[in-house]
Structure formats: structure tokens, C-alpha cells
Design a protein around this motif. Structure first.
Motif, PDB file in Angstrom:
ATOM      1  N   ASP A  42       0.811  -1.217   0.000  1.00 17.34           N
ATOM      2  CA  ASP A  42       0.000   0.000   0.000  1.00 17.34           C
ATOM      3  C   ASP A  42       0.846   1.269   0.000  1.00 17.34           C
ATOM      4  OD1 ASP A  42       0.826  -0.053   2.697  1.00 17.34           O
ATOM      5  OD2 ASP A  42      -1.069  -0.888   3.354  1.00 17.34           O
ATOM      6  N   PHE A  43       1.555   1.550   1.049  1.00 18.49           N
ATOM      7  CA  PHE A  43       2.226   2.835   1.209  1.00 18.49           C
ATOM      8  C   PHE A  43       3.434   3.003   0.288  1.00 18.49           C
ATOM      9  CE2 PHE A  43       4.703   5.984   3.694  1.00 18.49           C
ATOM     10  CZ  PHE A  43       3.760   6.981   3.721  1.00 18.49           C
ATOM     11  N   THR A  44       4.282   1.997   0.170  1.00 20.36           N
ATOM     12  CA  THR A  44       5.466   2.112  -0.684  1.00 20.36           C
ATOM     13  C   THR A  44       5.238   1.561  -2.091  1.00 20.36           C
ATOM     14  OG1 THR A  44       6.335   0.039   0.222  1.00 20.36           O
ATOM     15  CG2 THR A  44       7.119   2.086   1.221  1.00 20.36           C
ATOM     16  N   LEU A  45       4.040   1.063  -2.369  1.00 19.91           N
ATOM     17  CA  LEU A  45       3.749   0.503  -3.699  1.00 19.91           C
ATOM     18  C   LEU A  45       3.955   1.497  -4.842  1.00 19.91           C
ATOM     19  CD1 LEU A  45       2.860  -2.023  -5.216  1.00 19.91           C
ATOM     20  CD2 LEU A  45       0.505  -1.274  -4.923  1.00 19.91           C
ATOM     21  N   PRO A  46       3.551   2.766  -4.719  1.00 23.78           N
ATOM     22  CA  PRO A  46       3.810   3.695  -5.836  1.00 23.78           C
ATOM     23  C   PRO A  46       5.303   3.865  -6.147  1.00 23.78           C
ATOM     24  CG  PRO A  46       2.183   4.631  -4.354  1.00 23.78           C
ATOM     25  CD  PRO A  46       2.718   3.396  -3.691  1.00 23.78           C
ATOM     26  N   VAL A  47       6.133   3.866  -5.128  1.00 21.28           N
ATOM     27  CA  VAL A  47       7.579   3.993  -5.354  1.00 21.28           C
ATOM     28  C   VAL A  47       8.113   2.736  -6.031  1.00 21.28           C
ATOM     29  CG1 VAL A  47       9.807   4.310  -4.224  1.00 21.28           C
ATOM     30  CG2 VAL A  47       7.812   5.523  -3.384  1.00 21.28           C
ATOM     31  N   ILE A  48       7.637   1.586  -5.595  1.00 19.47           N
ATOM     32  CA  ILE A  48       8.068   0.323  -6.201  1.00 19.47           C
ATOM     33  C   ILE A  48       7.636   0.269  -7.660  1.00 19.47           C
ATOM     34  CG2 ILE A  48       7.697  -2.178  -6.154  1.00 19.47           C
ATOM     35  CD1 ILE A  48       7.497  -1.903  -3.055  1.00 19.47           C
ATOM     36  N   GLN A  49       6.411   0.672  -7.949  1.00 21.61           N
ATOM     37  CA  GLN A  49       5.923   0.648  -9.325  1.00 21.61           C
ATOM     38  C   GLN A  49       6.669   1.646 -10.203  1.00 21.61           C
ATOM     39  OE1 GLN A  49       1.777   1.540  -9.807  1.00 21.61           O
ATOM     40  NE2 GLN A  49       1.809   1.160 -12.001  1.00 21.61           N
ATOM     41  N   GLN A  50       6.915   2.833  -9.686  1.00 21.71           N
ATOM     42  CA  GLN A  50       7.577   3.869 -10.490  1.00 21.71           C
ATOM     43  C   GLN A  50       9.007   3.471 -10.845  1.00 21.71           C
ATOM     44  OE1 GLN A  50       7.804   7.654  -8.543  1.00 21.71           O
ATOM     45  NE2 GLN A  50       8.627   8.690 -10.327  1.00 21.71           N
ATOM     46  N   HIS A  51       9.724   2.882  -9.904  1.00 21.53           N
ATOM     47  CA  HIS A  51      11.140   2.594 -10.144  1.00 21.53           C
ATOM     48  C   HIS A  51      11.411   1.162 -10.584  1.00 21.53           C
ATOM     49  CE1 HIS A  51      12.521   6.483  -8.734  1.00 21.53           C
ATOM     50  NE2 HIS A  51      11.612   6.380  -7.765  1.00 21.53           N
ATOM     51  N   GLY A  52      10.488   0.241 -10.288  1.00 15.85           N
ATOM     52  CA  GLY A  52      10.699  -1.155 -10.655  1.00 15.85           C
ATOM     53  C   GLY A  52       9.854  -1.632 -11.808  1.00 15.85           C
ATOM     54  N   GLY A  53       8.835  -0.876 -12.145  1.00 14.73           N
ATOM     55  CA  GLY A  53       7.960  -1.260 -13.245  1.00 14.73           C
ATOM     56  C   GLY A  53       6.756  -2.052 -12.759  1.00 14.73           C
ATOM     57  N   VAL A  54       5.865  -2.304 -13.690  1.00 13.82           N
ATOM     58  CA  VAL A  54       4.614  -2.995 -13.383  1.00 13.82           C
ATOM     59  C   VAL A  54       4.876  -4.449 -12.986  1.00 13.82           C
ATOM     60  CG1 VAL A  54       2.360  -3.644 -14.336  1.00 13.82           C
ATOM     61  CG2 VAL A  54       3.374  -1.460 -14.931  1.00 13.82           C
ATOM     62  N   ALA A  55       5.969  -5.028 -13.426  1.00 18.17           N
ATOM     63  CA  ALA A  55       6.267  -6.421 -13.106  1.00 18.17           C
ATOM     64  C   ALA A  55       6.513  -6.633 -11.610  1.00 18.17           C
ATOM     65  CB  ALA A  55       7.479  -6.895 -13.897  1.00 18.17           C
TER      66      ALA A  55
END
Length: 81
Positions: A42-55
Motif C-alpha cells: 500500500d504505502f510504498t507501492l507507488p515507489v516500487i511501481q515507479q522505479h521497478g515497473g509494473v512487473a
């Protein structure tokens, strides 16, 4: 007093995760998702998606869900030792 310390501990951990995830995710995606801990879903998911991609999103959601689910029994077990 302890509530304030717990709040600062959680806040510091989240800020460290926000700094480390973008630096680590290119080389070690699983390690970067692990830095997020239970908040990876939830909270860090946007950072993970932005820098790691949708995968990386499904891995982060499953990891965060499992950690959230397992935390209460593990805490009780460790306190009983």
C-alpha cells in the motif's frame, strides 16, 4: 512515551524505505520490495511501481499481504520464547 517512540520508528523506517527502494530496485528487486515490509502493498507501492515497473507490483502486493497476515502470530510466538 512509547507511542511516540513507535511512531518515530515507523516514520523513520518508511523514509529509509523511500530512499533505498529507488537505489536498490534495479539490481535487486526482491531486496528493494523487502525494504518496504508489510507496507509494500500500500504505502510504498507507488515507489516500487515507479522505479521497478509494473512487473514488481504483484510481488510487492503478495509480499505485503503475507507479511501483514503473518505478523501477529509471529509476534505472539516470539514473545512467548
Amino acid at each position: 512515551m512509547l507511542g511516540g517512540i513507535a511512531f518515530l520508528n515507523d516514520l523513520t523506517r518508511e523514509l529509509v524505505a523511500f530512499v533505498l527502494i529507488p537505489l536498490v530496485i534495479r539490481r535487486h528487486a526482491a531486496l528493494a520490495i523487502g525494504y518496504g515490509g508489510a507496507t509494500a502493498m500500500d504505502f510504498t507501492l507507488p515507489v516500487i511501481q515507479q522505479h521497478g515497473g509494473v512487473a514488481c507490483v504483484p510481488i510487492a502486493v503478495v509480499s505485503g499481504f503475507l507479511l501483514s497476515l503473518l505478523s501477529p502470530p509471529l509476534i505472539l510466538f516470539l514473545l512467548s520464547l
